[in-house]
Design an enzyme around this catalytic site. Structure first.
Site, PDB file in Angstrom:
ATOM      1  N   GLY A 164       0.794  -1.225   0.000  1.00 29.82           N
ATOM      2  CA  GLY A 164       0.000   0.000   0.000  1.00 29.82           C
ATOM      3  C   GLY A 164       0.829   1.279   0.000  1.00 29.82           C
ATOM      4  N   LYS A 200      -6.890   5.431 -13.198  1.00 21.88           N
ATOM      5  CA  LYS A 200      -8.169   5.935 -12.707  1.00 21.88           C
ATOM      6  C   LYS A 200      -8.420   5.359 -11.315  1.00 21.88           C
ATOM      7  CE  LYS A 200     -12.938   5.531 -14.293  1.00 21.88           C
ATOM      8  NZ  LYS A 200     -13.460   6.852 -13.988  1.00 21.88           N
ATOM      9  N   ILE A 202     -10.853   3.804  -9.063  1.00 24.22           N
ATOM     10  CA  ILE A 202     -12.176   3.180  -9.104  1.00 24.22           C
ATOM     11  C   ILE A 202     -12.805   3.468  -7.746  1.00 24.22           C
ATOM     12  CG2 ILE A 202     -13.436   1.015  -9.460  1.00 24.22           C
ATOM     13  CD1 ILE A 202     -11.753   1.687 -11.887  1.00 24.22           C
ATOM     14  N   LYS A 236      -4.454  -4.904   3.592  1.00 23.99           N
ATOM     15  CA  LYS A 236      -5.518  -5.822   3.973  1.00 23.99           C
ATOM     16  C   LYS A 236      -5.566  -6.067   5.483  1.00 23.99           C
ATOM     17  CE  LYS A 236      -4.476  -7.790  -0.437  1.00 23.99           C
ATOM     18  NZ  LYS A 236      -3.558  -8.703  -1.136  1.00 23.99           N
ATOM     19  N   GLU A 273      -4.448  -9.781  -8.808  1.00 24.76           N
ATOM     20  CA  GLU A 273      -5.334  -8.902  -8.042  1.00 24.76           C
ATOM     21  C   GLU A 273      -6.166  -8.004  -8.965  1.00 24.76           C
ATOM     22  OE1 GLU A 273      -3.033  -8.488  -3.799  1.00 24.76           O
ATOM     23  OE2 GLU A 273      -2.865  -6.777  -5.143  1.00 24.76           O
ATOM     24  N   GLU A 285      -2.608  -5.734 -10.177  1.00 17.52           N
ATOM     25  CA  GLU A 285      -1.221  -6.208 -10.104  1.00 17.52           C
ATOM     26  C   GLU A 285      -1.188  -7.721  -9.919  1.00 17.52           C
ATOM     27  OE1 GLU A 285       1.344  -5.607  -6.810  1.00 17.52           O
ATOM     28  OE2 GLU A 285      -0.233  -5.692  -5.314  1.00 17.52           O
ATOM     29  N   ARG A 289       4.317 -14.528  -5.540  1.00 20.02           N
ATOM     30  CA  ARG A 289       4.812 -15.151  -4.302  1.00 20.02           C
ATOM     31  C   ARG A 289       3.625 -15.703  -3.529  1.00 20.02           C
ATOM     32  NH1 ARG A 289       2.586 -11.371  -0.897  1.00 20.02           N
ATOM     33  NH2 ARG A 289       2.551  -9.243  -1.686  1.00 20.02           N
ATOM     34  N   ARG A 335      -5.871 -10.501  10.495  1.00 18.94           N
ATOM     35  CA  ARG A 335      -4.445 -10.299  10.771  1.00 18.94           C
ATOM     36  C   ARG A 335      -4.307  -9.689  12.156  1.00 18.94           C
ATOM     37  NH1 ARG A 335      -1.457  -8.119   5.274  1.00 18.94           N
ATOM     38  NH2 ARG A 335      -2.627  -9.397   3.791  1.00 18.94           N
TER      39      ARG A 335
HETATM   40  P1  ADP Z   1       0.209  -2.991  -3.391  1.00 17.60           P
HETATM   41  O1  ADP Z   1       1.307  -3.422  -4.288  1.00 17.60           O
HETATM   42  O2  ADP Z   1       0.602  -1.978  -2.402  1.00 17.60           O
HETATM   43  O3  ADP Z   1      -0.557  -4.147  -2.849  1.00 17.60           O
HETATM   44  P2  ADP Z   1      -2.069  -2.574  -5.199  1.00 17.60           P
HETATM   45  O4  ADP Z   1      -1.926  -2.070  -6.586  1.00 17.60           O
HETATM   46  O5  ADP Z   1      -2.385  -4.006  -5.028  1.00 17.60           O
HETATM   47  O6  ADP Z   1      -0.771  -2.178  -4.369  1.00 17.60           O
HETATM   48  O7  ADP Z   1      -3.157  -1.707  -4.468  1.00 17.60           O
HETATM   49  C1  ADP Z   1      -3.405  -1.815  -3.088  1.00 17.60           C
HETATM   50  C2  ADP Z   1      -4.843  -1.428  -2.793  1.00 17.60           C
HETATM   51  O8  ADP Z   1      -5.103  -0.074  -3.216  1.00 17.60           O
HETATM   52  C3  ADP Z   1      -5.889  -2.244  -3.521  1.00 17.60           C
HETATM   53  O9  ADP Z   1      -6.193  -3.428  -2.834  1.00 17.60           O
HETATM   54  C4  ADP Z   1      -7.063  -1.296  -3.579  1.00 17.60           C
HETATM   55  O10 ADP Z   1      -7.759  -1.261  -2.367  1.00 17.60           O
HETATM   56  C5  ADP Z   1      -6.396   0.035  -3.778  1.00 17.60           C
HETATM   57  N1  ADP Z   1      -6.289   0.363  -5.211  1.00 17.60           N
HETATM   58  C6  ADP Z   1      -5.230   0.122  -6.018  1.00 17.60           C
HETATM   59  N2  ADP Z   1      -5.475   0.562  -7.270  1.00 17.60           N
HETATM   60  C7  ADP Z   1      -6.719   1.085  -7.258  1.00 17.60           C
HETATM   61  C8  ADP Z   1      -7.533   1.738  -8.231  1.00 17.60           C
HETATM   62  N3  ADP Z   1      -7.123   1.948  -9.468  1.00 17.60           N
HETATM   63  N4  ADP Z   1      -8.751   2.183  -7.844  1.00 17.60           N
HETATM   64  C9  ADP Z   1      -9.179   2.004  -6.586  1.00 17.60           C
HETATM   65  N5  ADP Z   1      -8.467   1.423  -5.616  1.00 17.60           N
HETATM   66  C10 ADP Z   1      -7.240   0.965  -5.935  1.00 17.60           C
HETATM   67  P1  ADP Z   2      -0.281  -9.242   0.594  1.00 19.19           P
HETATM   68  O1  ADP Z   2      -0.811  -8.900  -0.762  1.00 19.19           O
HETATM   69  O2  ADP Z   2       0.165 -10.660   0.710  1.00 19.19           O
HETATM   70  O3  ADP Z   2      -1.111  -8.756   1.693  1.00 19.19           O
HETATM   71  P2  ADP Z   2       1.442  -6.936   0.920  1.00 19.19           P
HETATM   72  O4  ADP Z   2       1.766  -6.288  -0.377  1.00 19.19           O
HETATM   73  O5  ADP Z   2       0.476  -6.306   1.853  1.00 19.19           O
HETATM   74  O6  ADP Z   2       1.060  -8.467   0.658  1.00 19.19           O
HETATM   75  O7  ADP Z   2       2.812  -7.100   1.681  1.00 19.19           O
HETATM   76  C1  ADP Z   2       3.312  -8.295   2.025  1.00 19.19           C
HETATM   77  C2  ADP Z   2       3.118  -8.588   3.443  1.00 19.19           C
HETATM   78  O8  ADP Z   2       4.386  -8.868   3.949  1.00 19.19           O
HETATM   79  C3  ADP Z   2       2.526  -7.493   4.311  1.00 19.19           C
HETATM   80  O9  ADP Z   2       1.174  -7.750   4.591  1.00 19.19           O
HETATM   81  C4  ADP Z   2       3.295  -7.547   5.580  1.00 19.19           C
HETATM   82  O10 ADP Z   2       2.512  -8.043   6.659  1.00 19.19           O
HETATM   83  C5  ADP Z   2       4.393  -8.515   5.280  1.00 19.19           C
HETATM   84  N1  ADP Z   2       5.646  -7.911   5.524  1.00 19.19           N
HETATM   85  C6  ADP Z   2       6.231  -6.912   4.870  1.00 19.19           C
HETATM   86  N2  ADP Z   2       7.390  -6.617   5.429  1.00 19.19           N
HETATM   87  C7  ADP Z   2       7.518  -7.478   6.468  1.00 19.19           C
HETATM   88  C8  ADP Z   2       8.472  -7.681   7.472  1.00 19.19           C
HETATM   89  N3  ADP Z   2       9.538  -6.903   7.516  1.00 19.19           N
HETATM   90  N4  ADP Z   2       8.293  -8.658   8.390  1.00 19.19           N
HETATM   91  C9  ADP Z   2       7.202  -9.431   8.341  1.00 19.19           C
HETATM   92  N5  ADP Z   2       6.245  -9.280   7.426  1.00 19.19           N
HETATM   93  C10 ADP Z   2       6.413  -8.318   6.523  1.00 19.19           C
HETATM   94 MG    MG Z   3      -1.625  -5.583  -3.935  1.00 21.09          MG
END
Ligand code: ADP
Ligand code: ADP
Ligand code: MG
Length: 450
Positions: A164, A200, A202, A236, A273, A285, A289, A335
């Site tokens: 995020g 955009k 959403i 999340k 996702e 994205e 993993r 979590r």
């Molecule tokens: P990360 O790599 O940090 O997980 P994501 O691209 O998966 O980033 O986005 C994380 C969260 O941000 C999504 O689960 C969603 O809630 C919000 N998000 C990301 N892109 C959009 C979008 N284009 N419109 C609305 N919400 C978004």
């Molecule tokens: P997911 O899509 O699986 O929720 P995130 O993009 O949110 O993945 O990031 C991966 C996860 O890895 C995070 O939810 C976080 O809890 C965990 N994480 C990131 N950095 C660390 C860390 N240094 N130690 C333990 N967990 C970590």
């Molecule tokens: Mg994501």
């Protein structure tokens, strides 16, 4: 089959992976930072190697020391878990170079899909619907031009982003420039790469993702979807499977996810996702993993995803065909974080004075904590996950409430009561929630007694 695996991670996911290895008769090597010398993953592995000081940069991100530990202990493969080096293509390539199996896709695939801007381009090629936006990373000027086309609200996102971070919303045209530089700066600090792209926003979407598994022989299957819409600041908090979407949309999403995986010749476990609104679903994205929330899928399918990862990495065929994948009941995951929601979710590491974990049919506690364990302040605040499996969604919600009521973590503040407030909220129970749920109800969700 693999004989000896090094786990390049810590906390609950390291424990989860070590257990899967043991159950398969695979020897395990843990690595740890100085601060983690008393951690559970160190105790339960067959062997453990200290790889550096307290900070993640010195230890769990220290590629050289991790590779040396693998070579010195005769580990033939490395499981990266999530976070840390799990989506680092340089690390995957380093493993390939020294003849160690990286348990995940090839470095070249991580490279393509790990860059979120590039991944979107590839998905357009594969005919997977993506959120409208820029065609790759943008300069300020190009970003402003895209804004003219797609309008506001929009999102500026780091192409290296994760967890995020590196994301900024723009509601008004005048705010674009400031948000652009803020996103770049945050991305630089978090990921050492400041490229950003535009898409955009959403409004009020659901976050729905599809779990896939693929082996080296061209077999790709999906394990259904998860709803991860309950988020705080795009991270999340509660996840569940299945989602409440219509069957026809789900099936179109499964098909898109498989198409996406096939397009890049994906191997191992991965997640596609999407954000979903009334107009359809849009790729955001791919995570190349194992994900934090994989257990909800395991609960409703009975398939051990980490076991499949290890099998595929060892050169085996997937154990299942698509028709073997059947969904049963409903699973929820929360979590558990060492944080104080009432102090703006401030991290609260410290000594666990007492831990009591309730047991029962369909209750799982994935964690690395134990009574008298001191949570170090250097890492992520997630200390565990409670996962439950019920006959129906309501049954799972009730089971989770009663499990959290009985769970005792003494010594530090956690988000346990905050989670219960969500599980009690009528809109959550009705299924009337989207990614804005926590932000919209925050004040009420914080009214629990301490
Ligand atoms: P990360 O790599 O940090 O997980 P994501 O691209 O998966 O980033 O986005 C994380 C969260 O941000 C999504 O689960 C969603 O809630 C919000 N998000 C990301 N892109 C959009 C979008 N284009 N419109 C609305 N919400 C978004
Ligand atoms: P997911 O899509 O699986 O929720 P995130 O993009 O949110 O993945 O990031 C991966 C996860 O890895 C995070 O939810 C976080 O809890 C965990 N994480 C990131 N950095 C660390 C860390 N240094 N130690 C333990 N967990 C970590
Ligand atoms: Mg994501």
């Amino acid at each position: 089959m693999l004989q000896r695996v090094l786990i390049a991670n810590r906390g609950e996911i390291a424990v989860r992976i070590i257990r899967a290895c043991k159950q398969m008769g695979i020897e395990t090597v843990a690595v740890y930072s100085l601060a983690d010398k008393d951690s559970l993953h160190v105790h339960i592995a067959d062997e453990a190697v200290c790889i550096g000081g307290n900070s993640a940069a010195d230890s769990y991100l220290n590629m050289e020391n991790i590779i040396s530990a693998a070579v010195n202990t005769g580990a033939e493969a490395i499981h990266p878990g999530f976070g840390f080096l799990s989506e680092n293509s340089q690390f995957a390539r380093l493993c390939e170079d020294v003849g160690i199996i990286f348990i995940g896709p090839e470095a070249s695939i991580i490279e393509k899909m790990g860059d979120k801007a590039m991944a979107k381009k590839l998905m357009i090629e594969a005919n997977v619907p993506v959120v409208p936006g820029s065609d790759g990373e943008v300069s300020l000027e190009e970003g402003l031009n895209i804004m003219e086309k797609i309008g506001c609200p929009l999102l500026i996102k780091a192409s290296a982003g994760g967890g995020g971070r590196g994301m900024r919303v723009v509601h008004h045209k005048d705010d674009f420039e400031k948000a652009y530089y803020a996103a770049k700066q945050e991305a630089k600090a978090a990921f050492s790469h400041d490229g950003v792209y535009v898409e955009k926003l959403i409004t009020n979407p659901k976050h729905i993702e599809v779990q896939i598994l693929a082996d080296r022989y061209g077999n790709v299957l999906h394990l259904g979807e998860r709803d991860c819409s309950v988020q705080r600041r795009n991270q999340k908090v509660i996840e569940e499977a299945p989602s409440s979407l219509d069957k026809s949309i789900k099936e179109a999403m499964y098909e898109a996810a498989i198409k996406a995986a096939r397009h890049v010749n994906y191997v191992n476990a991965g997640t596609i996702e999407f954000v979903v609104d009334d107009t359809g679903f849009y790729f955001i994205e791919m995570n190349t993993r194992i994900q934090v929330e994989h257990p909800v899928t395991e609960m409703i399918t009975g398939i051990d995803i980490v076991r499949e990862q290890l099998r595929v990495a060892g050169g085996k065929h997937l154990k299942y065909k698509q028709e073997d994948v059947v969904f049963k009941g409903h699973a929820l995951e929360v979590r558990i974080n060492a944080e104080d929601p009432k102090l703006n979710f401030r991290p609260s590491p410290g000594l666990i004075e007492m831990l009591h974990v309730p047991q029962g049919l369909g209750i799982r506690f994935d964690s690395a904590i134990y009574t008298d364990y001191a949570i170090p302040p250097f890492y992520d605040s997630m200390i565990g996950k409670v996962i439950v499996h019920g006959y129906s969604r309501l049954d799972a919600i009730r089971k989770m409430r009663s499990t959290l009521e009985e769970l005792v973590i003494e010594g530090i503040p956690t988000n346990q009561s905050f989670l219960t407030m969500i599980l009690m909220h009528p809109d959550f129970v009705k299924g009337a929630f989207d990614t804005g749920f926590i932000a919209a109800h925050l004040e009420g969700l914080l009214t629990y007694e301490t």
